[in-house]
Design a protein around this motif. Sequence first.
Motif, mmCIF file in Angstrom:
data_model
loop_
_atom_site.group_PDB
_atom_site.id
_atom_site.type_symbol
_atom_site.label_atom_id
_atom_site.label_comp_id
_atom_site.label_asym_id
_atom_site.label_seq_id
_atom_site.Cartn_x
_atom_site.Cartn_y
_atom_site.Cartn_z
ATOM 1 N N GLU A 87 0.807 -1.210 0.000
ATOM 2 C CA GLU A 87 0.000 0.000 0.000
ATOM 3 C C GLU A 87 0.848 1.272 0.000
ATOM 4 O O GLU A 87 0.500 2.257 -0.661
ATOM 5 C CB GLU A 87 -0.933 -0.002 1.211
ATOM 6 C CG GLU A 87 -1.985 1.102 1.176
ATOM 7 C CD GLU A 87 -2.857 1.042 -0.082
ATOM 8 O OE1 GLU A 87 -3.221 2.125 -0.577
ATOM 9 O OE2 GLU A 87 -3.149 -0.073 -0.570
ATOM 10 N N ASP A 88 1.985 1.263 0.738
ATOM 11 C CA ASP A 88 2.788 2.486 0.789
ATOM 12 C C ASP A 88 3.383 2.817 -0.575
ATOM 13 O O ASP A 88 3.509 3.984 -0.954
ATOM 14 C CB ASP A 88 3.881 2.369 1.850
ATOM 15 C CG ASP A 88 4.878 1.265 1.541
ATOM 16 O OD1 ASP A 88 4.471 0.268 0.893
ATOM 17 O OD2 ASP A 88 6.055 1.396 1.946
ATOM 18 N N GLN A 117 0.696 4.314 -2.872
ATOM 19 C CA GLN A 117 0.500 5.725 -2.574
ATOM 20 C C GLN A 117 1.653 6.565 -3.126
ATOM 21 O O GLN A 117 1.445 7.694 -3.585
ATOM 22 C CB GLN A 117 0.353 5.936 -1.068
ATOM 23 C CG GLN A 117 -0.911 5.314 -0.473
ATOM 24 C CD GLN A 117 -2.172 5.787 -1.199
ATOM 25 O OE1 GLN A 117 -2.346 6.985 -1.442
ATOM 26 N NE2 GLN A 117 -3.048 4.842 -1.543
ATOM 27 N N LYS A 130 1.063 7.107 -6.750
ATOM 28 C CA LYS A 130 0.007 8.097 -6.971
ATOM 29 C C LYS A 130 0.513 9.518 -6.763
ATOM 30 O O LYS A 130 0.000 10.464 -7.382
ATOM 31 C CB LYS A 130 -1.181 7.811 -6.050
ATOM 32 C CG LYS A 130 -1.962 6.553 -6.449
ATOM 33 C CD LYS A 130 -3.162 6.340 -5.539
ATOM 34 C CE LYS A 130 -3.983 5.129 -5.984
ATOM 35 N NZ LYS A 130 -5.162 4.906 -5.115
ATOM 36 N N ARG A 131 1.530 9.685 -5.890
ATOM 37 C CA ARG A 131 2.109 11.016 -5.693
ATOM 38 C C ARG A 131 3.075 11.381 -6.814
ATOM 39 O O ARG A 131 3.184 12.545 -7.214
ATOM 40 C CB ARG A 131 2.844 11.081 -4.345
ATOM 41 C CG ARG A 131 1.945 11.052 -3.120
ATOM 42 C CD ARG A 131 2.715 11.464 -1.874
ATOM 43 N NE ARG A 131 3.895 10.640 -1.636
ATOM 44 C CZ ARG A 131 3.893 9.509 -0.920
ATOM 45 N NH1 ARG A 131 2.751 9.072 -0.399
ATOM 46 N NH2 ARG A 131 5.008 8.825 -0.741
#
Length: 411
Positions: free
Chosen positions: A163-164, A167, A170-171
């Motif tokens: 998950e990290d 993310q 996505k950044r």
Amino acid sequence: MDPAITDDLSCWVTKAGLSGTSETELLEEFCRRGIEAGLPIDRALVVVDTLHPVHEGRVFRWNSRNGGESEVLEYGRTNQGGEVSENWRRSPFYQMLETGHSSMRRRLDESCADEFPLFRELMDQGQTDWVALIDRFTPGTEIGEMDCIYSSWTTAAPDGFGEDRIQALKRLVPSLGLSIKSASLARIAETLVETYLGRDAGRRVLSGRIERGVADRIEAALWFSDLRGYTRITGEADPGQIIPFLNDYAEAVISAVHEAGGDVLKLIGDGVLAIFNEASQAEACRCALRAEALARERIAEVNERRSAKGLPVTQAYIGLHVGEVFYGNIGSRDRLDFTVVGPAVNEASRIAAMCRSADRDVLVSDAFWAAASDEDRERLVSVGRYALRGVERPAELFTLNLWSEPDPAAS
């Protein structure tokens, strides 16, 4: 993941975009740096629509197992049916657009293997996790079909991305998308000006030559051509056949001019104005004669195809001349044209029009004959002196002795 590392990657990709780095180089370096930062990227795909007469968009692919190099593919219209359209409708991106989603993730196992054909292919290659993102542009900032950046990211890591890392992607991906958009816009600008102004004129405009009234005085070989019986043919043809008719013959003529080193500056209905601007007049004349031979060859191929379909066929009238012209921006403050003007341009047009009266497909001026090399002059024979409308003195005109014509492919 360490936010400082992802910030560094975001900063790099932004600066690379500002420096004009190409899309393939952006994707390659982004993936390399991303892996160093802890993103287990095994495959990456970026898709962006464009504004192009033939292609709808471009796909950039990166694969760690392909030497870490990216490749670019261009795809055709997805709204015209056929394989391209079918593949698009079977893609995850199409579903995301239809549902309005901006992201999609799938752990690649049997639970999703049959959702899209792509997933089974990825599983067979040992991939374990797949993420797709769509970064949309603000409404009103689209250019043609270019309204977003699509990307997908795949890993073969046993535990997937985590998950990290999702993310982090996505950044980071919007910065990559912004840089790819910048590179794509520069490519679109180049395509548009070269498509509508001509290759050399387009490059001059992009280099900053857009000031009204600024023109270079050059010596060039001039080409003016039009189509035999155009008015009659278009008057008798079904309206739906007129544009395909013009396109078929324009492709034959324009491709010949370009291949021979010339630049097409203007299309005027069935007419084509082009220049050959070489280091010497003799070389410019040679290029123009090679273009004529190529055009004649390609028009014959077009006629063969069209005749087989029962469609009207024609030939081109071509006038060739050499002279001094002004080459640059002409027009009003609100509408400029980058073209050539001068008496020599008018004379080239009159010579092409004289082909009908002289019953010749090709006529060249005495100035062209004088500027040509000894070898090329041997291929030209006089057809007599003619009065050209708007030209003070009668002009001796020449045509090609086709018995001595060389093979254009050998030039």
